[in-house]
Design an enzyme around this catalytic site. Structure first.
Site, PDB file in Angstrom:
ATOM      1  N   TYR A 115     -42.051 -23.485 -23.707  1.00  0.00           N
ATOM      2  CA  TYR A 115     -40.932 -22.756 -23.117  1.00  0.00           C
ATOM      3  C   TYR A 115     -39.739 -23.678 -22.867  1.00  0.00           C
ATOM      4  O   TYR A 115     -39.901 -24.790 -22.356  1.00  0.00           O
ATOM      5  CB  TYR A 115     -41.342 -22.141 -21.784  1.00  0.00           C
ATOM      6  CG  TYR A 115     -42.229 -20.927 -21.929  1.00  0.00           C
ATOM      7  CD1 TYR A 115     -41.782 -19.792 -22.595  1.00  0.00           C
ATOM      8  CD2 TYR A 115     -43.506 -20.929 -21.398  1.00  0.00           C
ATOM      9  CE1 TYR A 115     -42.604 -18.677 -22.708  1.00  0.00           C
ATOM     10  CE2 TYR A 115     -44.327 -19.826 -21.515  1.00  0.00           C
ATOM     11  CZ  TYR A 115     -43.864 -18.704 -22.173  1.00  0.00           C
ATOM     12  OH  TYR A 115     -44.667 -17.608 -22.301  1.00  0.00           O
ATOM     13  N   LYS A 136     -60.786 -25.615   6.816  1.00  0.00           N
ATOM     14  CA  LYS A 136     -59.759 -24.565   6.772  1.00  0.00           C
ATOM     15  C   LYS A 136     -59.264 -24.404   5.337  1.00  0.00           C
ATOM     16  O   LYS A 136     -59.535 -25.255   4.473  1.00  0.00           O
ATOM     17  CB  LYS A 136     -58.604 -24.903   7.709  1.00  0.00           C
ATOM     18  CG  LYS A 136     -57.842 -26.162   7.341  1.00  0.00           C
ATOM     19  CD  LYS A 136     -56.755 -26.448   8.358  1.00  0.00           C
ATOM     20  CE  LYS A 136     -56.084 -27.769   8.030  1.00  0.00           C
ATOM     21  NZ  LYS A 136     -54.749 -27.874   8.543  1.00  0.00           N
TER      22      LYS A 136
END
Ligand code: PLP
Length: 355
Positions: free
Chosen positions: A252, A34
């Site tokens: 950042y 899956k």
């Protein structure tokens, strides 16, 4: 050179891990593919396992149809059953197996307009309290379903909440509840996910359901003797280098300041590739095979690493984000998650399959 981020998927290791699951569990084992085989590519992984697997498990009918259209003819189980009654006709058409986890599905299958009876795995809630019938109501429902002409075969299944926790008593308790619910009914059984297969022999029924261990993931909280091999290597390269004095900010938000004169390597991998943005400074990477650490915030396409102790490293040097030598579970732990999620989040990297 194009962007160097590459996920190399070792299909031999995948097959090795499947056979390990089969050897440990005995009987038959579904390969759980899956979520695009936990990010590894469902069709490629299913094809690589097709000669040796007993069947596959997926979360939804779309995933099953994708495998059928790719030529996979082995059994495919819908682990969460159907979501809408109209899927039952497709389940029949594509010759899928389905789980049944709730009373409303009993009514729907009895009312379904299907002419070829289905294989149904009935889920018992033995303690996870997510999906499944109450153990006390299971014998009566099993009897009702056995009498239903829409059903060819019943398998009794359950799912563990804490099979990865080797010191927990939750799994033995779930096993007991499950065994009591199915006693005397003569049904085939399926209890174990990867943790159950690796660590709980009493949870070995007729069918195992191996997921994360196929991909070399950390299926238990301790590494065991029989341990799967990593399947995915996520590798990139250094694209730029700079020398910074002590006390300089990186990236950042200036979340990290150099503690000493530092050679900084910029690596082509960021959160848009699925690398977790939340990891703190110090999260490991391998530079030319040697352990180093992330410094500064992970940005969308890049992250920065400390090259001060890797004197031979420069532009073009190899950086491993996870794989052999650096388990994805280590990166996951730094991000406060599990390797399942790290694998599933992978995107944008070039996929390179080794057969
Ligand atoms: C019903 C069921 N069985 C088996 C698995 C495979 O679990 P694991 O990846 O822990 O082996 C899953 C995955 O969540 C599942 O939902």
């Amino acid at each position: 050179m194009s962007r160097p981020l590459t996920a190399t998927i070792d299909l031999k290791a995948l097959r090795h891990n499947y056979l390990l699951a089969k050897r440990l569990h005995g009987g038959r084992v579904l390969a759980i593919v899956k979520a695009n085989a936990y990010g590894h590519g469902a069709v490629r992984c299913a094809r690589a396992l097709a000669e040796i697997a007993d069947g596959f498990g997926v979360a939804a009918i779309e995933e099953a149809i994708q495998l059928r259209e790719a030529g996979i003819t082995l059994p495919i189980l819908l682990l969460e059953g159907w979501f809408e009654a109209q899927e039952l006709a497709q389940i029949q058409h594509y010759q899928l197996w389905t789980a049944l986890h709730s009373a409303w599905q009993v009514d729907e299958i009895e009312a379904a307009e299907i002419n070829a009876p289905l294989t149904v795995w009935v889920k018992i809630d033995s303690g996870m309290h997510r999906l499944g019938l109450h153990p006390d109501e299971f014998p009566a429902v099993a009897q009702r379903l056995s009498a239903c002409p829409k059903i060819a075969k019943l398998v009794a299944m359950t799912h563990f909440a804490r099979a990865d926790e080797l010191d927990s008593q939750a799994t033995p308790q779930q096993i007991d509840r499950f065994q009591q619910a199915v006693a005397g009914l003569g049904l085939e059984t399926s209890l174990s996910n990867s943790g159950g297969i690796l660590a709980w022999p009493k949870a070995h029924g007729d069918w195992g359901r191996a997921g994360v261990m196929l991909y070399g993931g950390a299926a238990t909280d301790r590494v065991l003797t029989n341990w799967p091999k990593p399947v995915m290597q996520l590798d990139s390269r250094i694209m730029a280098v700079r020398e910074l004095a002590a006390g300089e900010p990186i990236g950042y938000g200036a979340r990290f300041h150099t503690e000493r004169p530092t050679r900084v390597g910029v690596v082509a991998c960021g959160y848009a590739d699925g690398y977790p943005r939340v990891v703190p400074a110090g999260t490991p990477v391998l530079v030319n095979g040697q352990r180093s650490r992330i410094i500064g915030r992970v940005s969308m396409d890049m992250l920065t690493v400390d090259l001060s102790d890797c004197p031979g490293a420069g532009v073009g040097s190899a950086v491993r984000l996870w794989g052999e030598g650096l388990p994805a579970s280590e990166v996951a732990a730094a991000a406060g998650t599990i390797d399942y999620e790290i694998f599933c989040n992978l995107k944008r990297a070039r996929l390179n399959y080794l057969d």
